[in-house]
Design a protein around this motif. Structure first.
Motif, PDB file in Angstrom:
ATOM      1  N   LEU A 149       0.824  -1.203   0.000  1.00 32.44           N
ATOM      2  CA  LEU A 149       0.000   0.000   0.000  1.00 32.44           C
ATOM      3  C   LEU A 149       0.862   1.259   0.000  1.00 32.44           C
ATOM      4  N   ALA A 150       1.892   1.290   0.824  1.00 32.76           N
ATOM      5  CA  ALA A 150       2.788   2.448   0.885  1.00 32.76           C
ATOM      6  C   ALA A 150       3.519   2.655  -0.442  1.00 32.76           C
ATOM      7  N   THR A 151       3.977   1.582  -1.052  1.00 36.29           N
ATOM      8  CA  THR A 151       4.658   1.674  -2.345  1.00 36.29           C
ATOM      9  C   THR A 151       3.707   2.185  -3.417  1.00 36.29           C
ATOM     10  N   THR A 152       2.498   1.687  -3.429  1.00 35.13           N
ATOM     11  CA  THR A 152       1.498   2.124  -4.406  1.00 35.13           C
ATOM     12  C   THR A 152       1.202   3.611  -4.257  1.00 35.13           C
ATOM     13  N   LEU A 153       1.016   4.071  -3.037  1.00 29.25           N
ATOM     14  CA  LEU A 153       0.747   5.484  -2.798  1.00 29.25           C
ATOM     15  C   LEU A 153       1.938   6.349  -3.194  1.00 29.25           C
ATOM     16  N   PHE A 154       3.143   5.890  -2.925  1.00 26.22           N
ATOM     17  CA  PHE A 154       4.353   6.635  -3.282  1.00 26.22           C
ATOM     18  C   PHE A 154       4.473   6.785  -4.796  1.00 26.22           C
ATOM     19  N   VAL A 155       4.299   5.685  -5.507  1.00 26.39           N
ATOM     20  CA  VAL A 155       4.406   5.713  -6.971  1.00 26.39           C
ATOM     21  C   VAL A 155       3.311   6.601  -7.565  1.00 26.39           C
ATOM     22  N   ALA A 156       2.108   6.493  -7.071  1.00 27.92           N
ATOM     23  CA  ALA A 156       1.013   7.316  -7.573  1.00 27.92           C
ATOM     24  C   ALA A 156       1.269   8.790  -7.288  1.00 27.92           C
ATOM     25  N   GLY A 157       1.787   9.089  -6.126  1.00 25.10           N
ATOM     26  CA  GLY A 157       2.095  10.478  -5.778  1.00 25.10           C
ATOM     27  C   GLY A 157       3.191  11.055  -6.645  1.00 25.10           C
ATOM     28  N   CYS A 158       4.238  10.297  -6.890  1.00 25.34           N
ATOM     29  CA  CYS A 158       5.320  10.761  -7.752  1.00 25.34           C
ATOM     30  C   CYS A 158       4.840  10.952  -9.176  1.00 25.34           C
ATOM     31  N   GLY A 159       4.010  10.044  -9.645  1.00 24.71           N
ATOM     32  CA  GLY A 159       3.476  10.168 -11.001  1.00 24.71           C
ATOM     33  C   GLY A 159       2.629  11.414 -11.155  1.00 24.71           C
ATOM     34  N   GLY A 160       1.843  11.729 -10.154  1.00 25.29           N
ATOM     35  CA  GLY A 160       1.040  12.947 -10.202  1.00 25.29           C
ATOM     36  C   GLY A 160       1.883  14.194 -10.187  1.00 25.29           C
ATOM     37  N   PHE A 161       2.953  14.178  -9.412  1.00 25.55           N
ATOM     38  CA  PHE A 161       3.849  15.341  -9.344  1.00 25.55           C
ATOM     39  C   PHE A 161       4.587  15.541 -10.658  1.00 25.55           C
ATOM     40  N   ILE A 162       5.120  14.482 -11.217  1.00 19.23           N
ATOM     41  CA  ILE A 162       5.863  14.575 -12.471  1.00 19.23           C
ATOM     42  C   ILE A 162       4.938  14.995 -13.600  1.00 19.23           C
ATOM     43  N   GLY A 163       3.772  14.437 -13.676  1.00 21.69           N
ATOM     44  CA  GLY A 163       2.831  14.782 -14.728  1.00 21.69           C
ATOM     45  C   GLY A 163       2.337  16.210 -14.633  1.00 21.69           C
ATOM     46  N   SER A 164       2.268  16.764 -13.423  1.00 18.74           N
ATOM     47  CA  SER A 164       1.766  18.128 -13.266  1.00 18.74           C
ATOM     48  C   SER A 164       2.697  19.156 -13.871  1.00 18.74           C
ATOM     49  N   ALA A 165       3.971  18.840 -14.002  1.00 17.75           N
ATOM     50  CA  ALA A 165       4.923  19.788 -14.591  1.00 17.75           C
ATOM     51  C   ALA A 165       4.667  19.983 -16.072  1.00 17.75           C
ATOM     52  N   THR A 166       4.085  19.000 -16.735  1.00 14.03           N
ATOM     53  CA  THR A 166       3.848  19.115 -18.165  1.00 14.03           C
ATOM     54  C   THR A 166       2.400  19.460 -18.505  1.00 14.03           C
ATOM     55  N   ARG A 167       1.564  19.641 -17.515  1.00 11.53           N
ATOM     56  CA  ARG A 167       0.189  20.086 -17.782  1.00 11.53           C
ATOM     57  C   ARG A 167       0.218  21.567 -18.125  1.00 11.53           C
ATOM     58  N   MET A 168      -0.602  21.936 -19.089  1.00 11.95           N
ATOM     59  CA  MET A 168      -0.625  23.332 -19.514  1.00 11.95           C
ATOM     60  C   MET A 168      -1.961  23.979 -19.172  1.00 11.95           C
ATOM     61  N   SER A 169      -1.889  25.263 -18.843  1.00 14.45           N
ATOM     62  CA  SER A 169      -3.087  26.049 -18.605  1.00 14.45           C
ATOM     63  C   SER A 169      -3.742  26.340 -19.957  1.00 14.45           C
ATOM     64  N   PRO A 170      -4.988  26.784 -19.962  1.00 18.53           N
ATOM     65  CA  PRO A 170      -5.629  27.137 -21.236  1.00 18.53           C
ATOM     66  C   PRO A 170      -4.850  28.223 -21.997  1.00 18.53           C
ATOM     67  N   GLU A 171      -4.288  29.163 -21.274  1.00 21.57           N
ATOM     68  CA  GLU A 171      -3.498  30.223 -21.914  1.00 21.57           C
ATOM     69  C   GLU A 171      -2.260  29.639 -22.601  1.00 21.57           C
ATOM     70  N   GLU A 172      -1.593  28.689 -21.941  1.00 21.49           N
ATOM     71  CA  GLU A 172      -0.415  28.045 -22.532  1.00 21.49           C
ATOM     72  C   GLU A 172      -0.804  27.195 -23.737  1.00 21.49           C
ATOM     73  N   GLN A 173      -1.978  26.588 -23.702  1.00 24.70           N
ATOM     74  CA  GLN A 173      -2.434  25.771 -24.823  1.00 24.70           C
ATOM     75  C   GLN A 173      -2.719  26.616 -26.060  1.00 24.70           C
ATOM     76  N   ARG A 174      -3.060  27.885 -25.889  1.00 27.85           N
ATOM     77  CA  ARG A 174      -3.351  28.768 -27.021  1.00 27.85           C
ATOM     78  C   ARG A 174      -2.096  29.321 -27.691  1.00 27.85           C
ATOM     79  N   VAL A 175      -0.940  29.175 -27.065  1.00 29.11           N
ATOM     80  CA  VAL A 175       0.310  29.649 -27.662  1.00 29.11           C
ATOM     81  C   VAL A 175       0.555  28.865 -28.940  1.00 29.11           C
ATOM     82  N   HIS A 176       0.996  29.568 -29.982  1.00 34.46           N
ATOM     83  CA  HIS A 176       1.192  28.925 -31.274  1.00 34.46           C
ATOM     84  C   HIS A 176       2.509  29.380 -31.908  1.00 34.46           C
TER      85      HIS A 176
END
Length: 102
Positions: free
Chosen positions: A7-34
């Motif tokens: 359970l602890a390992t699963t929560l750790f991996v899920a937490g790290c994945g969420g943190f890493i993925g959040s760095a590449t998420r873009m706001s709507p303003e960033e998505q409109r950049v062309h």
């Protein structure tokens, strides 16, 4: 005890994945950049260079463009390389432009 470890390992991996993925998420303003090729009706803001994992280069360029107050960018040069660990990186030089007033 084994269940707690799993359970602890699963929560750790899920937490790290969420943190890493959040760095590449873009706001709507960033998505409109062309990208832009004709800059005659745009205002130049700055030139920048970025080195990042090849799959994230354009995401981080868009984030930098918005942070600089622009809404478009023009790629001047790009090349692929490897960092010290052998990971493929993209190195891109770009210009930030504000084309919203056109």
């Amino acid at each position: 005890m084994r269940l707690v470890t799993i359970l602890a390992t699963t929560l750790f991996v899920a937490g790290c994945g969420g943190f890493i993925g959040s760095a590449t998420r873009m706001s709507p303003e960033e998505q409109r950049v062309h990208t832009v090729s004709d800059t005659s009706s745009c205002q130049f803001i700055a030139t920048g260079t970025i080195e990042e994992a090849a799959q994230h280069v354009h995401t981080y360029i868009k984030k930098n463009v918005v942070a600089s107050g622009g809404d478009a960018y023009k790629v001047l040069s790009s090349e692929d390389g490897r960092d010290y660990s052998g990971r493929i990186i993209g190195r891109v030089t770009y210009e930030t432009w504000d084309c919203s007033s056109s």
